[in-house]
Design a protein around this motif. Structure first.
Motif, mmCIF file in Angstrom:
data_model
loop_
_atom_site.group_PDB
_atom_site.id
_atom_site.type_symbol
_atom_site.label_atom_id
_atom_site.label_comp_id
_atom_site.label_asym_id
_atom_site.label_seq_id
_atom_site.Cartn_x
_atom_site.Cartn_y
_atom_site.Cartn_z
ATOM 1 N N VAL A 43 120.307 -101.554 -28.943
ATOM 2 C CA VAL A 43 119.200 -102.505 -28.881
ATOM 3 C C VAL A 43 118.462 -102.285 -27.579
ATOM 4 O O VAL A 43 119.053 -102.350 -26.506
ATOM 5 C CB VAL A 43 119.729 -103.955 -28.935
ATOM 6 C CG1 VAL A 43 118.578 -104.936 -28.813
ATOM 7 C CG2 VAL A 43 120.501 -104.189 -30.218
ATOM 8 N N THR A 70 116.415 -103.171 -24.478
ATOM 9 C CA THR A 70 116.137 -104.382 -23.701
ATOM 10 C C THR A 70 115.203 -104.022 -22.573
ATOM 11 O O THR A 70 114.966 -102.843 -22.277
ATOM 12 C CB THR A 70 117.431 -104.984 -23.147
ATOM 13 O OG1 THR A 70 118.068 -104.015 -22.331
ATOM 14 C CG2 THR A 70 118.367 -105.406 -24.269
ATOM 15 N N LYS A 118 121.720 -109.465 -30.441
ATOM 16 C CA LYS A 118 120.288 -109.183 -30.276
ATOM 17 C C LYS A 118 119.619 -110.322 -29.518
ATOM 18 O O LYS A 118 118.721 -110.100 -28.692
ATOM 19 C CB LYS A 118 119.625 -108.990 -31.649
ATOM 20 C CG LYS A 118 119.807 -107.607 -32.233
ATOM 21 C CD LYS A 118 118.998 -107.455 -33.511
ATOM 22 C CE LYS A 118 119.104 -106.031 -34.054
ATOM 23 N NZ LYS A 118 118.319 -105.860 -35.310
ATOM 24 N N ILE A 119 120.072 -111.534 -29.808
ATOM 25 C CA ILE A 119 119.550 -112.689 -29.065
ATOM 26 C C ILE A 119 120.057 -112.668 -27.629
ATOM 27 O O ILE A 119 119.298 -112.938 -26.680
ATOM 28 C CB ILE A 119 119.951 -114.002 -29.771
ATOM 29 C CG1 ILE A 119 119.242 -114.100 -31.122
ATOM 30 C CG2 ILE A 119 119.626 -115.219 -28.898
ATOM 31 C CD1 ILE A 119 119.656 -115.287 -31.961
ATOM 32 N N TYR A 148 120.684 -110.205 -25.776
ATOM 33 C CA TYR A 148 120.011 -109.168 -25.005
ATOM 34 C C TYR A 148 118.496 -109.380 -24.922
ATOM 35 O O TYR A 148 117.779 -108.569 -24.350
ATOM 36 C CB TYR A 148 120.293 -107.791 -25.608
ATOM 37 C CG TYR A 148 121.745 -107.376 -25.522
ATOM 38 C CD1 TYR A 148 122.561 -107.834 -24.492
ATOM 39 C CD2 TYR A 148 122.309 -106.524 -26.475
ATOM 40 C CE1 TYR A 148 123.894 -107.458 -24.413
ATOM 41 C CE2 TYR A 148 123.636 -106.138 -26.388
ATOM 42 C CZ TYR A 148 124.421 -106.623 -25.363
ATOM 43 O OH TYR A 148 125.736 -106.245 -25.273
ATOM 44 N N GLN A 149 118.027 -110.447 -25.502
ATOM 45 C CA GLN A 149 116.585 -110.726 -25.514
ATOM 46 C C GLN A 149 116.180 -111.478 -24.246
ATOM 47 O O GLN A 149 116.908 -112.374 -23.798
ATOM 48 C CB GLN A 149 116.254 -111.569 -26.757
ATOM 49 C CG GLN A 149 114.782 -111.787 -27.005
ATOM 50 C CD GLN A 149 114.553 -112.565 -28.289
ATOM 51 O OE1 GLN A 149 115.420 -112.603 -29.160
ATOM 52 N NE2 GLN A 149 113.409 -113.205 -28.396
ATOM 53 N N SER A 184 110.926 -114.732 -23.844
ATOM 54 C CA SER A 184 110.370 -114.345 -25.147
ATOM 55 C C SER A 184 110.994 -115.134 -26.298
ATOM 56 O O SER A 184 110.618 -114.944 -27.441
ATOM 57 C CB SER A 184 110.591 -112.850 -25.384
ATOM 58 O OG SER A 184 111.978 -112.555 -25.486
ATOM 59 N N MET A 185 111.949 -116.044 -25.990
ATOM 60 C CA MET A 185 112.654 -116.774 -27.032
ATOM 61 C C MET A 185 111.893 -118.019 -27.452
ATOM 62 O O MET A 185 111.306 -118.713 -26.625
ATOM 63 C CB MET A 185 114.047 -117.187 -26.550
ATOM 64 C CG MET A 185 114.993 -116.056 -26.252
ATOM 65 S SD MET A 185 116.594 -116.693 -25.691
ATOM 66 C CE MET A 185 117.440 -115.169 -25.264
ATOM 67 N N TYR A 237 121.059 -119.229 -27.820
ATOM 68 C CA TYR A 237 121.444 -118.464 -26.634
ATOM 69 C C TYR A 237 122.326 -119.312 -25.716
ATOM 70 O O TYR A 237 123.367 -118.839 -25.237
ATOM 71 C CB TYR A 237 120.189 -117.992 -25.897
ATOM 72 C CG TYR A 237 120.491 -117.308 -24.581
ATOM 73 C CD1 TYR A 237 120.838 -115.967 -24.556
ATOM 74 C CD2 TYR A 237 120.421 -118.001 -23.375
ATOM 75 C CE1 TYR A 237 121.113 -115.318 -23.356
ATOM 76 C CE2 TYR A 237 120.693 -117.365 -22.175
ATOM 77 C CZ TYR A 237 121.036 -116.035 -22.173
ATOM 78 O OH TYR A 237 121.315 -115.400 -20.975
#
Length: 257
Positions: free
Chosen positions: A109, A111, A179-180, A182-183, A187-188, A196
């Motif tokens: 993924v 990042t 994935k969340i 590492y986000q 941006s969430m 998270y």
């Protein structure tokens, strides 16, 4: 009628005696010829040719027998090949939908690495965000050999496909969660940010550096029913070293092995 039958039998008997007499005359003639010195070399040559012909016939007979054995062997090989072909065709038409992955089961993924995280010693700090690869570990699918080695009392009526279907769903939950993780926070969306924060609260000293999910993640990212069969399959996955449990704070954390 009786007279005709008697006449026919008498004619056959006469014919038979005449043939025998003819054979005897020929033998006498050949015997007389054999006494003549001028015919002896010819007769001796004929005798040698007859011996050679007899030997050749013996060789041909042996070859015919050998060919007959080879023919029978080829028939058996043909039958075996046909059986193998049918089995191969059956396997080709019934390939299991869940097969072990040929390489290590991981998902990368991308990042974002912020400018402020760059080292001070770098002569030219990047103005644009630098992409960094994160790896999400997934559980490998169960092999047929492993499935056969599972104790019968543990396996029950659970099938090979059912086990690997659960493995795939667990991997789906792991990928969805990390994935969340590492986000970037900014941006969430609000619901994702709540997830998270829950993920972070579930972290313990025993889960540092490993990938794990809880039942809430399975419900969030998959459609699995957490019923008795699901927990039986989890027991099988622990037996096959695909997952292990870390308990604490009232939660069961399923760590990917």
């Amino acid at each position: 009628m009786m007279k005709d039958m008697a006449s026919s039998s008498l004619e056959d008997l006469c014919l038979h005696f005449n043939e025998k007499i003819s054979y005897i005359k020929k033998c006498i003639l050949l015997r007389n010829i054999g006494k003549d010195e001028c015919y002896k070399p010819v007769l001796h040559k004929i005798q040698n040719e007859v011996i050679l012909l007899y030997e050749l016939l013996n060789e041909m007979e042996a070859e015919v027998k050998q060919q007959a054995k080879l023919k029978d062997l080829l028939k058996e090989i043909k039958k075996a090949a046909e059986r193998e072909q049918k089995e191969a065709q059956h396997l080709l038409e019934h390939i299991p939908p869940y097969l072990p992955k040929p390489t290590q089961s991981c998902i990368t993924v991308p990042t974002v690495k912020q400018e402020g995280q760059t080292k001070a010693v770098e002569p030219k700090p990047a103005k644009k965000a630098v992409k960094e690869t994160k790896v999400i570990k997934e559980a490998a699918l169960i092999t047929t050999e492993e499935f056969e080695s599972i104790p019968a009392y543990m396996k029950g009526r659970i099938t090979y496909d059912q086990i690997n279907a659960v493995v795939q769903q667990l991997n789906k939950a792991v990928v969805g969660k990390y994935k969340i993780m590492y986000q970037p926070l900014r941006s969430m969306s609000a619901p994702v940010r709540n997830l998270y924060h829950r993920f972070m609260e579930e972290e313990t000293n025993d889960t540092k550096g490993v990938f794990f999910i809880v039942e809430a993640d399975i419900k969030e990212f998959t459609g699995l029913k957490l019923d008795k069969r699901f927990h039986s399959i989890l027991n099988i996955l622990r037996h096959c070293h695909r997952v292990r449990e870390v308990r604490g704070s009232g939660l069961i954390r399923y760590v990917i092995c």
